[in-house]
Design a protein around this motif. Structure first.
Motif, short mmCIF file in Angstrom:
data_model
loop_
_atom_site.label_atom_id
_atom_site.label_comp_id
_atom_site.label_asym_id
_atom_site.label_seq_id
_atom_site.Cartn_x
_atom_site.Cartn_y
_atom_site.Cartn_z
N UNK A 289 0.83 -1.21 0.00
CA UNK A 289 0.00 0.00 0.00
C UNK A 289 0.86 1.26 0.00
N UNK A 290 1.91 1.27 0.81
CA UNK A 290 2.78 2.45 0.84
C UNK A 290 3.46 2.67 -0.51
N UNK A 291 3.94 1.60 -1.10
CA UNK A 291 4.64 1.71 -2.38
C UNK A 291 3.70 2.22 -3.47
N UNK A 292 2.47 1.73 -3.50
CA UNK A 292 1.54 2.11 -4.57
C UNK A 292 0.89 3.47 -4.36
N UNK A 293 0.57 3.80 -3.13
CA UNK A 293 -0.18 5.02 -2.89
C UNK A 293 0.68 6.24 -2.58
#
Length: 155
Positions: A78-82
C-alpha cells in the motif's frame, strides 16, 4: 431503550473492539502511515470474533494475527503504490516527443528550431534529412543543447 443496554451489556467486547478500531482509524487520519489502519482492521476482526462468540483469548489472537499479517504483507504494498510519485520527465527528456517549427534550415550539421517557445540548435535525427523553414518536425532526442528532429507525425 432497555434492550439496547441489554445488548451492549451482553456484547461488551464487540463494543470495546469497535471502539478501539474507531480510535485507531482516527489516529491513522493524522499519521497517514498505514500502521494504525492495519491495527484498526485487526481490531475490527477482534470485534467480529467477539460477535460470533469467541472468548477473549481467541479475539486477541485473531486481532493480533490479522494486524501482524496486514503490517507485514499489505502495508508495504500500500505504501509503495499510494505514496510513490509518478515518474515525470524533466529537463531535455520532457521535450522529447514535442513538436518544433524549423526557423532556419535544418541539415546535417546546422539549423534552428523553435521548441517550447525557445530557439534551439537542431540536427536531423537520421543525419541525412533536410527540413526547410516553416516545417513542423518532431523532437526525437535532446543531445546537450541540440534537438535531434525527425519528420513530424503531428497533423
Amino acid at each position: 431503550m432497555q434492550s439496547l443496554w441489554d445488548w451492549l451489556g451482553e456484547h461488551a467486547w464487540v463494543v470495546a473492539w469497535l471502539g478501539t478500531a474507531l480510535v485507531l482509524g482516527m489516529v491513522e487520519l493524522t499519521t497517514l502511515d498505514f500502521v494504525f489502519l492495519m491495527l484498526a482492521v485487526g481490531a475490527g476482526s477482534g470485534a467480529l470474533t467477539a460477535a460470533v462468540g469467541g472468548n477473549f483469548l481467541v479475539q486477541l489472537t485473531v486481532a493480533s494475527l490479522v494486524s501482524a499479517a496486514l503490517l507485514i504483507v499489505v502495508r508495504p504494498i500500500a505504501k509503495r503504490r499510494l505514496l510513490s510519485a509518478p515518474e515525470l520527465p524533466v529537463g531535455g527528456a520532457a521535450l522529447v516527443g514535442q513538436e518544433a517549427f524549423v526557423v532556419e534550415q535544418v541539415a546535417a550539421n546546422e539549423g534552428l528550431v523553435k521548441l517550447s517557445g525557445e530557439i534551439w540548435t537542431a540536427r536531423p535525427y537520421d543525419g541525412r534529412s533536410v527540413f526547410e523553414p516553416g516545417t513542423r518536425v518532431g523532437v526525437a532526442q535532446i543531445d546537450g543543447a541540440t534537438a535531434l528532429v525527425h519528420a513530424s507525425d503531428f497533423a
